[in-house]
Design an enzyme around this catalytic site. Sequence first.
Site, PDB file in Angstrom:
ATOM      1  N   ASP A  94       0.859  -1.175   0.000  1.00  0.00           N
ATOM      2  CA  ASP A  94       0.000   0.000   0.000  1.00  0.00           C
ATOM      3  C   ASP A  94       0.899   1.229   0.000  1.00  0.00           C
ATOM      4  OD1 ASP A  94      -1.958   1.877   0.335  1.00  0.00           O
ATOM      5  OD2 ASP A  94      -2.656   1.154   2.265  1.00  0.00           O
ATOM      6  N   SER A  95       0.454   2.304  -0.637  1.00  0.00           N
ATOM      7  CA  SER A  95       1.322   3.458  -0.844  1.00  0.00           C
ATOM      8  C   SER A  95       1.478   4.351   0.370  1.00  0.00           C
ATOM      9  CB  SER A  95       0.766   4.305  -1.989  1.00  0.00           C
ATOM     10  OG  SER A  95      -0.459   4.904  -1.592  1.00  0.00           O
ATOM     11  N   GLY A  96       0.625   4.155   1.385  1.00  0.00           N
ATOM     12  CA  GLY A  96       0.570   5.094   2.501  1.00  0.00           C
ATOM     13  C   GLY A  96      -0.591   6.052   2.378  1.00  0.00           C
ATOM     14  N   GLY A  97      -1.304   6.005   1.240  1.00  0.00           N
ATOM     15  CA  GLY A  97      -2.407   6.922   1.011  1.00  0.00           C
ATOM     16  C   GLY A  97      -3.550   6.765   1.990  1.00  0.00           C
ATOM     17  N   TYR A  98      -3.812   5.529   2.420  1.00  0.00           N
ATOM     18  CA  TYR A  98      -4.916   5.326   3.365  1.00  0.00           C
ATOM     19  C   TYR A  98      -4.674   6.081   4.665  1.00  0.00           C
ATOM     20  CZ  TYR A  98      -8.210   3.064   6.522  1.00  0.00           C
ATOM     21  OH  TYR A  98      -9.205   2.827   7.444  1.00  0.00           O
ATOM     22  N   ASP A 148      -2.138   8.244  -3.235  1.00  0.00           N
ATOM     23  CA  ASP A 148      -3.403   8.930  -3.419  1.00  0.00           C
ATOM     24  C   ASP A 148      -3.938   9.437  -2.089  1.00  0.00           C
ATOM     25  OD1 ASP A 148      -4.077   6.497  -2.221  1.00  0.00           O
ATOM     26  OD2 ASP A 148      -5.966   6.353  -3.297  1.00  0.00           O
ATOM     27  N   GLN A 195     -10.643   6.924  -7.571  1.00  0.00           N
ATOM     28  CA  GLN A 195     -11.336   7.577  -6.463  1.00  0.00           C
ATOM     29  C   GLN A 195     -12.616   8.225  -6.981  1.00  0.00           C
ATOM     30  OE1 GLN A 195     -10.824   7.245  -3.380  1.00  0.00           O
ATOM     31  NE2 GLN A 195      -8.695   6.594  -3.133  1.00  0.00           N
ATOM     32  N   GLY A 222     -11.406   4.184  -1.824  1.00  0.00           N
ATOM     33  CA  GLY A 222     -12.445   5.024  -1.272  1.00  0.00           C
ATOM     34  C   GLY A 222     -13.711   4.301  -0.878  1.00  0.00           C
ATOM     35  N   ASP A 272      -7.849  -7.200  -0.122  1.00  0.00           N
ATOM     36  CA  ASP A 272      -7.053  -7.318   1.100  1.00  0.00           C
ATOM     37  C   ASP A 272      -7.909  -6.811   2.245  1.00  0.00           C
ATOM     38  OD1 ASP A 272      -5.840  -4.600   2.486  1.00  0.00           O
ATOM     39  OD2 ASP A 272      -6.488  -4.281   0.416  1.00  0.00           O
ATOM     40  N   CYS A 310     -13.981 -27.018   6.932  1.00  0.00           N
ATOM     41  CA  CYS A 310     -12.678 -26.396   6.738  1.00  0.00           C
ATOM     42  C   CYS A 310     -11.566 -27.439   6.808  1.00  0.00           C
ATOM     43  CB  CYS A 310     -12.460 -25.313   7.804  1.00  0.00           C
ATOM     44  SG  CYS A 310     -10.843 -24.499   7.688  1.00  0.00           S
ATOM     45  N   CYS A 312      -8.263 -26.679   7.291  1.00  0.00           N
ATOM     46  CA  CYS A 312      -7.043 -26.152   7.905  1.00  0.00           C
ATOM     47  C   CYS A 312      -6.596 -27.027   9.068  1.00  0.00           C
ATOM     48  CB  CYS A 312      -7.254 -24.711   8.367  1.00  0.00           C
ATOM     49  SG  CYS A 312      -8.181 -24.522   9.909  1.00  0.00           S
ATOM     50  N   CYS A 315      -8.726 -26.742  12.356  1.00  0.00           N
ATOM     51  CA  CYS A 315      -9.973 -27.508  12.372  1.00  0.00           C
ATOM     52  C   CYS A 315      -9.724 -29.011  12.392  1.00  0.00           C
ATOM     53  CB  CYS A 315     -10.832 -27.119  11.168  1.00  0.00           C
ATOM     54  SG  CYS A 315     -11.558 -25.472  11.318  1.00  0.00           S
ATOM     55  N   HIS A 341      -6.966 -20.324  11.141  1.00  0.00           N
ATOM     56  CA  HIS A 341      -8.243 -20.787  10.582  1.00  0.00           C
ATOM     57  C   HIS A 341      -8.883 -19.712   9.705  1.00  0.00           C
ATOM     58  CE1 HIS A 341     -12.361 -22.065  10.088  1.00  0.00           C
ATOM     59  NE2 HIS A 341     -12.727 -20.895  10.600  1.00  0.00           N
TER      60      HIS A 341
END
Length: 377
Positions: A94-98, A148, A195, A222, A272, A310, A312, A315, A341
Amino acid sequence: MTSSRFDFQIHATDGAARTGRITMRRGEIRTPAFMPVGTAATVKAMKPETVRKTGADIILGNTYHLMLRPGAERIASLGGLHKFMNWERPILTDSGGYQVMSLSELRKLTEEGVEFRSHLDGSKHMLTPERSMEIQRLLGSDIVMAFDECPRADRPRDEIAASMEMSMRWAKRSRDGFDAGEDQAGRSALFGIQQGALDEGLRRISADKLVDVGFDGYAIGGLAVGEGQEAMFATLDFAPGQLPVDCPRYLMGVGKPDDLVGAVERGVDMFDCVLPSRSGRNGQAFTWNGPINLRNARFAEDQEPLDSRCSCDTCGTYTRAYIHHLVRSNEILGAMLMTEHNIAFYQQLMQAMRDTIGEGRFAAFAAEFRANYRVSR
Protein backbone atom coordinates in the site's frame (compact mmCIF):
# COMPACT_ATOMS: atom_id res chain seq x y z
CA MET A 1 10.55 -18.11 -9.85
CA THR A 2 9.12 -17.05 -13.20
CA SER A 3 10.67 -14.52 -15.56
CA SER A 4 7.57 -12.44 -16.31
CA ARG A 5 7.41 -8.96 -14.82
CA PHE A 6 3.60 -8.87 -14.99
CA ASP A 7 1.04 -10.73 -17.07
CA PHE A 8 -2.69 -11.08 -16.42
CA GLN A 9 -4.81 -13.69 -18.17
CA ILE A 10 -8.55 -14.21 -17.70
CA HIS A 11 -9.33 -17.92 -17.89
CA ALA A 12 -13.11 -17.89 -17.49
CA THR A 13 -16.03 -15.57 -16.84
CA ASP A 14 -19.48 -16.16 -15.39
CA GLY A 15 -21.60 -13.04 -15.61
CA ALA A 16 -19.34 -10.21 -14.43
CA ALA A 17 -17.26 -12.61 -12.29
CA ARG A 18 -13.82 -13.55 -13.65
CA THR A 19 -11.16 -16.08 -12.77
CA GLY A 20 -7.62 -15.94 -14.04
CA ARG A 21 -3.97 -15.67 -13.18
CA ILE A 22 -1.36 -12.98 -12.67
CA THR A 23 2.15 -14.14 -13.52
CA MET A 24 5.10 -12.34 -11.93
CA ARG A 25 8.75 -13.15 -11.45
CA ARG A 26 8.17 -14.31 -7.86
CA GLY A 27 5.26 -16.54 -8.69
CA GLU A 28 1.68 -16.77 -9.88
CA ILE A 29 -1.37 -15.20 -8.24
CA ARG A 30 -4.68 -16.95 -8.80
CA THR A 31 -7.65 -14.63 -9.11
CA PRO A 32 -9.97 -13.81 -7.48
CA ALA A 33 -7.27 -13.44 -4.83
CA PHE A 34 -7.35 -12.48 -1.18
CA MET A 35 -4.14 -10.95 0.18
CA PRO A 36 -3.52 -11.36 3.92
CA VAL A 37 -2.34 -8.09 5.45
CA GLY A 38 1.21 -8.01 6.78
CA THR A 39 1.29 -4.32 7.70
CA ALA A 40 4.58 -4.32 9.59
CA ALA A 41 6.30 -7.16 7.69
CA THR A 42 4.23 -9.78 9.50
CA VAL A 43 0.75 -11.25 9.28
CA LYS A 44 0.03 -10.99 12.99
CA ALA A 45 0.12 -14.29 14.93
CA MET A 46 1.30 -16.30 11.90
CA LYS A 47 4.61 -17.46 10.48
CA PRO A 48 5.05 -16.71 6.76
CA GLU A 49 5.26 -20.41 5.94
CA THR A 50 1.92 -20.94 7.69
CA VAL A 51 0.38 -18.11 5.67
CA ARG A 52 1.55 -19.80 2.48
CA LYS A 53 0.17 -23.16 3.64
CA THR A 54 -3.31 -21.64 3.85
CA GLY A 55 -3.16 -21.06 0.09
CA ALA A 56 -2.19 -17.39 -0.02
CA ASP A 57 -0.29 -16.47 -3.20
CA ILE A 58 0.52 -12.87 -2.21
CA ILE A 59 0.54 -10.71 0.92
CA LEU A 60 0.32 -6.98 1.55
CA GLY A 61 2.78 -4.69 3.34
CA ASN A 62 2.36 -1.02 4.25
CA THR A 63 4.60 1.81 3.09
CA TYR A 64 3.72 4.20 5.94
CA HIS A 65 4.33 1.76 8.80
CA LEU A 66 7.49 0.25 7.33
CA MET A 67 8.81 3.75 6.56
CA LEU A 68 8.57 4.56 10.28
CA ARG A 69 9.78 1.23 11.63
CA PRO A 70 12.23 -0.28 10.89
CA GLY A 71 12.74 2.10 7.92
CA ALA A 72 12.82 1.42 4.19
CA GLU A 73 16.54 2.10 3.89
CA ARG A 74 17.27 -0.39 6.67
CA ILE A 75 15.11 -3.07 5.06
CA ALA A 76 16.92 -2.47 1.76
CA SER A 77 20.31 -2.83 3.46
CA LEU A 78 19.15 -6.15 4.90
CA GLY A 79 18.24 -7.53 1.48
CA GLY A 80 14.70 -6.26 0.93
CA LEU A 81 11.33 -7.05 2.42
CA HIS A 82 11.05 -10.59 1.03
CA LYS A 83 14.32 -11.71 2.62
CA PHE A 84 13.68 -9.68 5.77
CA MET A 85 10.40 -11.47 6.53
CA ASN A 86 11.12 -14.79 4.81
CA TRP A 87 8.37 -14.51 2.19
CA GLU A 88 9.59 -15.47 -1.28
CA ARG A 89 6.34 -14.90 -3.17
CA PRO A 90 4.83 -11.63 -4.43
CA ILE A 91 4.21 -8.71 -2.08
CA LEU A 92 1.92 -5.75 -2.78
CA THR A 93 2.63 -2.60 -0.81
CA ASP A 94 0.00 0.00 0.00
CA SER A 95 1.32 3.46 -0.84
CA GLY A 96 0.57 5.09 2.50
CA GLY A 97 -2.41 6.92 1.01
CA TYR A 98 -4.92 5.33 3.36
CA GLN A 99 -3.10 6.86 6.33
CA VAL A 100 -3.72 10.28 4.75
CA MET A 101 -7.31 9.70 5.86
CA SER A 102 -7.03 7.42 8.89
CA LEU A 103 -4.37 9.56 10.61
CA SER A 104 -5.83 12.90 9.54
CA GLU A 105 -5.18 14.47 12.94
CA LEU A 106 -1.46 13.75 12.52
CA ARG A 107 -0.90 15.14 9.04
CA LYS A 108 -0.79 18.26 6.88
CA LEU A 109 -1.97 17.82 3.30
CA THR A 110 -0.70 19.95 0.39
CA GLU A 111 -0.34 19.56 -3.38
CA GLU A 112 3.25 18.43 -2.80
CA GLY A 113 2.27 15.56 -0.54
CA VAL A 114 1.55 14.79 3.09
CA GLU A 115 3.57 15.75 6.13
CA PHE A 116 2.99 13.16 8.84
CA ARG A 117 3.70 13.36 12.52
CA SER A 118 4.65 9.82 13.50
CA HIS A 119 2.13 8.10 15.76
CA LEU A 120 5.13 6.34 17.33
CA ASP A 121 7.36 9.19 18.48
CA GLY A 122 5.97 12.43 17.03
CA SER A 123 8.79 12.83 14.48
CA LYS A 124 7.90 14.54 11.18
CA HIS A 125 8.02 12.79 7.81
CA MET A 126 7.15 14.01 4.31
CA LEU A 127 5.46 11.50 2.03
CA THR A 128 5.04 12.48 -1.62
CA PRO A 129 4.23 10.39 -4.70
CA GLU A 130 7.94 10.31 -5.53
CA ARG A 131 8.99 9.32 -2.01
CA SER A 132 6.28 6.63 -1.90
CA MET A 133 7.69 5.13 -5.11
CA GLU A 134 11.20 5.27 -3.64
CA ILE A 135 10.14 3.56 -0.42
CA GLN A 136 8.33 0.81 -2.29
CA ARG A 137 11.41 0.35 -4.49
CA LEU A 138 13.62 0.03 -1.41
CA LEU A 139 11.24 -2.53 0.06
CA GLY A 140 11.38 -4.54 -3.18
CA SER A 141 7.61 -4.54 -3.70
CA ASP A 142 6.28 -6.61 -6.59
CA ILE A 143 3.04 -4.64 -6.96
CA VAL A 144 3.47 -0.95 -6.18
CA MET A 145 0.47 1.26 -5.45
CA ALA A 146 0.23 4.84 -6.68
CA PHE A 147 0.06 7.47 -3.94
CA ASP A 148 -3.40 8.93 -3.42
CA GLU A 149 -5.76 10.58 -0.98
CA CYS A 150 -8.80 8.64 0.22
CA PRO A 151 -11.60 10.98 1.33
CA ARG A 152 -14.59 9.76 3.30
CA ALA A 153 -17.76 9.24 1.27
CA ASP A 154 -19.77 11.59 3.49
CA ARG A 155 -17.74 14.66 2.48
CA PRO A 156 -19.36 17.28 0.18
CA ARG A 157 -19.18 16.45 -3.52
CA ASP A 158 -16.92 19.40 -4.34
CA GLU A 159 -14.40 18.25 -1.72
CA ILE A 160 -14.50 14.68 -3.07
CA ALA A 161 -14.03 15.99 -6.61
CA ALA A 162 -11.07 18.18 -5.62
CA SER A 163 -9.50 15.27 -3.75
CA MET A 164 -9.98 12.96 -6.72
CA GLU A 165 -8.40 15.45 -9.10
CA MET A 166 -5.36 15.81 -6.84
CA SER A 167 -5.08 12.02 -6.57
CA MET A 168 -5.05 11.85 -10.36
CA ARG A 169 -2.22 14.39 -10.49
CA TRP A 170 -0.43 12.31 -7.87
CA ALA A 171 -1.06 9.21 -10.02
CA LYS A 172 0.87 10.81 -12.89
CA ARG A 173 3.69 11.77 -10.54
CA SER A 174 3.69 8.22 -9.16
CA ARG A 175 3.96 6.87 -12.71
CA ASP A 176 6.87 9.19 -13.48
CA GLY A 177 8.62 8.39 -10.20
CA PHE A 178 8.14 4.66 -10.74
CA ASP A 179 9.50 4.82 -14.29
CA ALA A 180 12.51 6.82 -13.14
CA GLY A 181 13.62 3.86 -11.04
CA GLU A 182 14.68 1.65 -13.92
CA ASP A 183 15.22 -1.43 -11.75
CA GLN A 184 11.77 -0.94 -10.25
CA ALA A 185 10.04 -0.42 -13.59
CA GLY A 186 11.82 -3.47 -14.98
CA ARG A 187 10.73 -5.89 -12.29
CA SER A 188 7.59 -4.55 -10.57
CA ALA A 189 4.04 -3.64 -11.54
CA LEU A 190 2.32 -0.33 -10.80
CA PHE A 191 -1.39 -0.02 -9.99
CA GLY A 192 -3.41 3.19 -10.17
CA ILE A 193 -6.24 3.88 -7.72
CA GLN A 194 -9.68 5.06 -8.79
CA GLN A 195 -11.34 7.58 -6.46
CA GLY A 196 -14.64 9.45 -6.44
CA ALA A 197 -16.42 8.01 -3.40
CA LEU A 198 -19.96 6.89 -4.34
CA ASP A 199 -20.32 9.21 -7.33
CA GLU A 200 -20.52 7.46 -10.70
CA GLY A 201 -19.54 10.55 -12.67
CA LEU A 202 -16.47 11.30 -10.56
CA ARG A 203 -15.35 7.68 -10.74
CA ARG A 204 -15.70 7.74 -14.52
CA ILE A 205 -13.48 10.84 -14.71
CA SER A 206 -10.97 9.19 -12.38
CA ALA A 207 -10.91 5.97 -14.39
CA ASP A 208 -10.39 7.83 -17.67
CA LYS A 209 -7.51 9.85 -16.24
CA LEU A 210 -5.84 6.72 -14.88
CA VAL A 211 -6.15 4.92 -18.21
CA ASP A 212 -4.59 7.94 -19.94
CA VAL A 213 -1.57 7.60 -17.64
CA GLY A 214 -1.45 3.81 -18.02
CA PHE A 215 -1.06 1.22 -15.25
CA ASP A 216 -0.63 -2.56 -14.99
CA GLY A 217 -3.70 -2.86 -12.77
CA TYR A 218 -6.37 -0.65 -11.29
CA ALA A 219 -7.62 -0.43 -7.73
CA ILE A 220 -11.01 0.76 -6.54
CA GLY A 221 -10.25 3.02 -3.60
CA GLY A 222 -12.45 5.02 -1.27
CA LEU A 223 -14.82 2.21 -0.29
CA ALA A 224 -15.16 0.25 2.97
CA VAL A 225 -14.67 3.50 4.86
CA GLY A 226 -17.99 3.56 6.65
CA GLU A 227 -20.53 3.78 3.81
CA GLY A 228 -22.09 0.34 4.45
CA GLN A 229 -22.40 -2.74 2.26
CA GLU A 230 -25.47 -1.57 0.31
CA ALA A 231 -23.78 1.65 -0.79
CA MET A 232 -20.53 -0.18 -1.53
CA PHE A 233 -22.31 -2.71 -3.75
CA ALA A 234 -24.23 0.07 -5.50
CA THR A 235 -20.88 1.67 -6.36
CA LEU A 236 -19.43 -1.66 -7.46
CA ASP A 237 -22.37 -2.04 -9.84
CA PHE A 238 -20.59 0.52 -12.06
CA ALA A 239 -17.00 1.11 -10.84
CA PRO A 240 -15.31 -2.12 -12.04
CA GLY A 241 -16.85 -1.71 -15.50
CA GLN A 242 -15.24 1.73 -15.81
CA LEU A 243 -11.79 0.11 -15.60
CA PRO A 244 -9.98 -1.81 -18.36
CA VAL A 245 -11.37 -5.29 -18.84
CA ASP A 246 -7.95 -6.81 -19.50
CA CYS A 247 -6.31 -5.60 -16.25
CA PRO A 248 -6.77 -6.78 -12.65
CA ARG A 249 -9.30 -4.86 -10.55
CA TYR A 250 -8.39 -4.57 -6.88
CA LEU A 251 -10.91 -3.52 -4.22
CA MET A 252 -8.82 -2.09 -1.41
CA GLY A 253 -9.52 -2.89 2.26
CA VAL A 254 -12.42 -5.34 1.71
CA GLY A 255 -13.71 -7.19 3.56
CA LYS A 256 -16.17 -9.59 5.19
CA PRO A 257 -16.76 -12.92 3.42
CA ASP A 258 -20.14 -11.80 2.08
CA ASP A 259 -18.47 -8.58 0.83
CA LEU A 260 -16.01 -10.68 -1.16
CA VAL A 261 -18.71 -12.79 -2.79
CA GLY A 262 -20.73 -9.72 -3.76
CA ALA A 263 -17.67 -7.92 -5.12
CA VAL A 264 -16.49 -10.89 -7.19
CA GLU A 265 -20.04 -11.09 -8.53
CA ARG A 266 -19.51 -7.52 -9.77
CA GLY A 267 -16.16 -8.13 -11.47
CA VAL A 268 -13.47 -7.58 -8.79
CA ASP A 269 -10.29 -9.71 -8.91
CA MET A 270 -8.21 -8.83 -5.82
CA PHE A 271 -8.84 -8.02 -2.17
CA ASP A 272 -7.05 -7.32 1.10
CA CYS A 273 -8.37 -6.80 4.62
CA VAL A 274 -7.15 -6.99 8.22
CA LEU A 275 -10.46 -8.56 9.28
CA PRO A 276 -9.54 -12.28 9.31
CA SER A 277 -6.40 -11.74 11.39
CA ARG A 278 -7.87 -9.02 13.63
CA SER A 279 -11.00 -11.08 14.26
CA GLY A 280 -8.87 -14.12 15.03
CA ARG A 281 -7.03 -12.21 17.73
CA ASN A 282 -10.35 -11.13 19.21
CA GLY A 283 -12.11 -14.48 19.39
CA GLN A 284 -14.18 -14.41 16.18
CA ALA A 285 -13.96 -17.28 13.71
CA PHE A 286 -15.40 -17.21 10.19
CA THR A 287 -17.26 -20.31 9.04
CA TRP A 288 -19.40 -21.31 6.06
CA ASN A 289 -22.43 -20.73 8.28
CA GLY A 290 -21.32 -17.29 9.40
CA PRO A 291 -19.00 -15.87 12.09
CA ILE A 292 -18.97 -17.32 15.61
CA ASN A 293 -17.66 -15.78 18.82
CA LEU A 294 -15.50 -18.30 20.68
CA ARG A 295 -15.76 -16.26 23.87
CA ASN A 296 -19.36 -17.38 24.12
CA ALA A 297 -19.95 -19.81 27.00
CA ARG A 298 -21.92 -22.17 24.76
CA PHE A 299 -18.64 -23.38 23.24
CA ALA A 300 -17.10 -24.42 26.58
CA GLU A 301 -17.90 -28.12 26.01
CA ASP A 302 -18.28 -28.14 22.22
CA GLN A 303 -16.21 -30.99 20.77
CA GLU A 304 -16.70 -29.92 17.15
CA PRO A 305 -14.04 -28.14 15.05
CA LEU A 306 -14.47 -24.45 14.30
CA ASP A 307 -15.92 -25.45 10.91
CA SER A 308 -16.50 -29.05 9.85
CA ARG A 309 -16.06 -28.06 6.16
CA CYS A 310 -12.68 -26.40 6.74
CA SER A 311 -9.48 -28.28 5.85
CA CYS A 312 -7.04 -26.15 7.90
CA ASP A 313 -4.78 -27.65 10.57
CA THR A 314 -6.69 -25.87 13.34
CA CYS A 315 -9.97 -27.51 12.37
CA GLY A 316 -8.29 -30.85 11.84
CA THR A 317 -6.69 -30.88 15.29
CA TYR A 318 -8.46 -28.71 17.88
CA THR A 319 -11.99 -28.45 19.25
CA ARG A 320 -14.12 -25.40 19.84
CA ALA A 321 -13.98 -26.18 23.56
CA TYR A 322 -10.19 -26.02 23.64
CA ILE A 323 -10.02 -22.85 21.57
CA HIS A 324 -12.75 -21.32 23.75
CA HIS A 325 -10.52 -22.03 26.77
CA LEU A 326 -7.50 -20.45 25.07
CA VAL A 327 -9.44 -17.36 24.03
CA ARG A 328 -11.04 -16.86 27.43
CA SER A 329 -7.62 -17.33 29.08
CA ASN A 330 -5.98 -14.84 26.70
CA GLU A 331 -3.44 -17.45 25.66
CA ILE A 332 -1.29 -16.55 22.65
CA LEU A 333 -2.01 -19.94 21.07
CA GLY A 334 -5.68 -19.02 20.85
CA ALA A 335 -4.89 -16.03 18.62
CA MET A 336 -2.54 -18.15 16.51
CA LEU A 337 -5.04 -20.96 15.91
CA MET A 338 -7.94 -18.62 15.26
CA THR A 339 -5.95 -16.49 12.82
CA GLU A 340 -4.69 -19.54 10.95
CA HIS A 341 -8.24 -20.79 10.58
CA ASN A 342 -9.62 -17.43 9.43
CA ILE A 343 -6.91 -16.88 6.82
CA ALA A 344 -7.39 -20.47 5.61
CA PHE A 345 -11.17 -19.99 5.45
CA TYR A 346 -10.75 -16.88 3.30
CA GLN A 347 -8.44 -18.78 0.95
CA GLN A 348 -10.89 -21.68 0.72
CA LEU A 349 -13.65 -19.19 -0.09
CA MET A 350 -11.53 -17.71 -2.89
CA GLN A 351 -10.77 -21.19 -4.24
CA ALA A 352 -14.47 -22.05 -4.23
CA MET A 353 -15.21 -18.89 -6.21
CA ARG A 354 -12.41 -19.61 -8.69
CA ASP A 355 -13.71 -23.16 -9.17
CA THR A 356 -17.36 -22.25 -9.61
CA ILE A 357 -16.60 -19.39 -12.01
CA GLY A 358 -14.55 -21.81 -14.08
CA GLU A 359 -17.41 -24.33 -14.03
CA GLY A 360 -20.04 -21.75 -14.97
CA ARG A 361 -22.02 -22.10 -11.75
CA PHE A 362 -20.92 -19.08 -9.75
CA ALA A 363 -24.42 -17.63 -9.49
CA ALA A 364 -25.65 -20.82 -7.84
CA PHE A 365 -22.66 -20.85 -5.49
CA ALA A 366 -23.24 -17.23 -4.49
CA ALA A 367 -26.93 -17.88 -3.81
CA GLU A 368 -26.13 -20.94 -1.70
CA PHE A 369 -23.44 -19.07 0.20
CA ARG A 370 -25.81 -16.23 1.07
CA ALA A 371 -28.51 -18.68 2.12
CA ASN A 372 -26.17 -20.40 4.59
CA TYR A 373 -24.05 -17.47 5.81
CA ARG A 374 -25.70 -15.95 8.87
CA VAL A 375 -24.01 -12.79 10.12
CA SER A 376 -25.34 -12.66 13.72
CA ARG A 377 -24.45 -15.76 15.72
